[in-house]
Design an enzyme around this catalytic site. Sequence first.
Site, PDB file in Angstrom:
ATOM      1  N   SER A 250       0.850  -1.190   0.000  1.00  0.00           N
ATOM      2  CA  SER A 250       0.000   0.000   0.000  1.00  0.00           C
ATOM      3  C   SER A 250       0.883   1.237   0.000  1.00  0.00           C
ATOM      4  CB  SER A 250      -0.909  -0.006   1.221  1.00  0.00           C
ATOM      5  OG  SER A 250      -0.143   0.291   2.376  1.00  0.00           O
ATOM      6  N   LYS A 251       0.209   2.377  -0.124  1.00  0.00           N
ATOM      7  CA  LYS A 251       0.877   3.685  -0.206  1.00  0.00           C
ATOM      8  C   LYS A 251       1.995   3.852   0.818  1.00  0.00           C
ATOM      9  CE  LYS A 251      -1.130   6.030  -3.484  1.00  0.00           C
ATOM     10  NZ  LYS A 251      -0.316   5.448  -4.551  1.00  0.00           N
ATOM     11  N   ARG A 252       1.764   3.318   2.022  1.00  0.00           N
ATOM     12  CA  ARG A 252       2.793   3.594   3.027  1.00  0.00           C
ATOM     13  C   ARG A 252       4.100   2.844   2.748  1.00  0.00           C
ATOM     14  NH1 ARG A 252       2.639  -0.314   6.870  1.00  0.00           N
ATOM     15  NH2 ARG A 252       0.981  -1.796   6.442  1.00  0.00           N
TER      16      ARG A 252
END
Length: 504
Positions: A250-252
């Site tokens: 994911s984005k993180r």
Amino acid sequence: MRVRFAPSPTGQLHVGNARTALFNWLLARGRGGTFILRIEDTDVERSTRESEAAILEDLRWLGLDWDEGPDTGGPRSPYRQSERLHLYQRYASELLASDRAYYCFCTAAQLEAGRQEALASGRPALYACTCRRLSREQAQARIGAGEHPAVRFRVPAERDVVFTDAVRGDVRFHTDVISDPIIVRADGHPAYNFAVVVDDALMDVTHVIRGEDHISNTPRQILLYEALGFTPPTFAHLALVMGPDHSPLSKRHGATSVAEFRSKGYLPEALVNYLALIGWSPRGHGGDDEELMPAPELARRFALEDVGHSAGVFDEEKLAWVNRHYLKIADLMRLAELSVRYFNEAGVPMSPDRRGLEFLASALTMANVSVDRLNQVPARLALLFAYDAEAALRDPDVASEMRAEAARDVVRALAEELTTAPRLDRETFRAVANQVKARTAQKGKALFHPIRIALTGRPDGPELDLAVPAIDRGAELPPDAGIPKIIGNRERAAEFVRAIARNR
Ligand code: GLU
């Protein structure tokens, strides 16, 4: 064999979804099958045409071409769910008529209350829909009075739903754990589980290959196939792509979308090759080199039986390794064209014509074997476009090296030789270096390091045999070639001599 990729156009194409598309494509291309692209845009609030266009563009960039789809059309068109609403209505009516579905008038608040009640009493949060027991007449009366019901599928009681997943083997669910799913929402839009079954059946999809996040939907879908009199396809659920900490990518974790990797300067063939290796390895492969193969070869070797059950970790280091391989073998003119945007982004504005591109292509031999990604090319080739002798001398190491009289002699001799030398290619550069060597009695590093600093303005960088001729080829470019002005070797050496005189 007919397979499909069915993205929801609600954002960028995630690399995990791109891998799902790729596995479908590899199977279709390896087995002479048909690859279908279907847009699942029934979530009207979140779906956009921009996202659809972006997904199509990313798939095209990756080279995952489809045989049937929203733009190409095909024998089972339309390929956008929002254009197939009449079909879902027709099959929902069939299920209502045979009592395999029923109208549900419950409001969101009632459903939530039912859920809370079930949880409080320790039962699974399956809503025992009160509308299940409404008679047809009661339902018609409420519709007549102006209510807008949803349609729910009546899940048969006391059944085991069993299927053999091509990746995960036998999977079994008991219908006790499945509540009656909504198939058509009160606003008339179909729910995912229903639309997907109607579409996969009508599009004659033989293999449904998708992310593991859909495995719990599969028993509902199989029950719907049965109720509609369709034969279910073969299912294959792929383990999700994880970040380094083993949670879904994911984005993180950083970049997640195909568009982001594209703009960082990964080549599509590298991303395709790398994504294929997440969760799959070619049978009988021995060693890293056998992991590097172009898409047609991947397709030839791909088999669902060789896809692993366990989650694959997305490792950008490995992607960079794959990318380096493809950068080394890529056509230089293509790399030149692709590099232009990175120069512009790096503050080296250019719009090269054919001559400019040919120059860049020749200069790229200094970069394509030493960068991970195309966005590193401008820094690697910065020596061509930025030359500043004073700035070079502000580097303390360069300054101290240039305080030595021997180094200054080399640079002065170089500048003098260059006043009468032609523009340098590899041979004339060697000849000039030999003249300087004869005049100064310096050799090896003591000869070439000052030359490097004087001509490139930096203490390290690409081979001088490549850099020096590239500088002069650049200096000879006509101004309308679309490349920023490049200062030639003769002018650089002269400027460096003036700078050391000033910095005495
Ligand atoms: N639109 C669904 C998704 O993007 C497709 C799932 C499926 O392949 O059945 O997750």
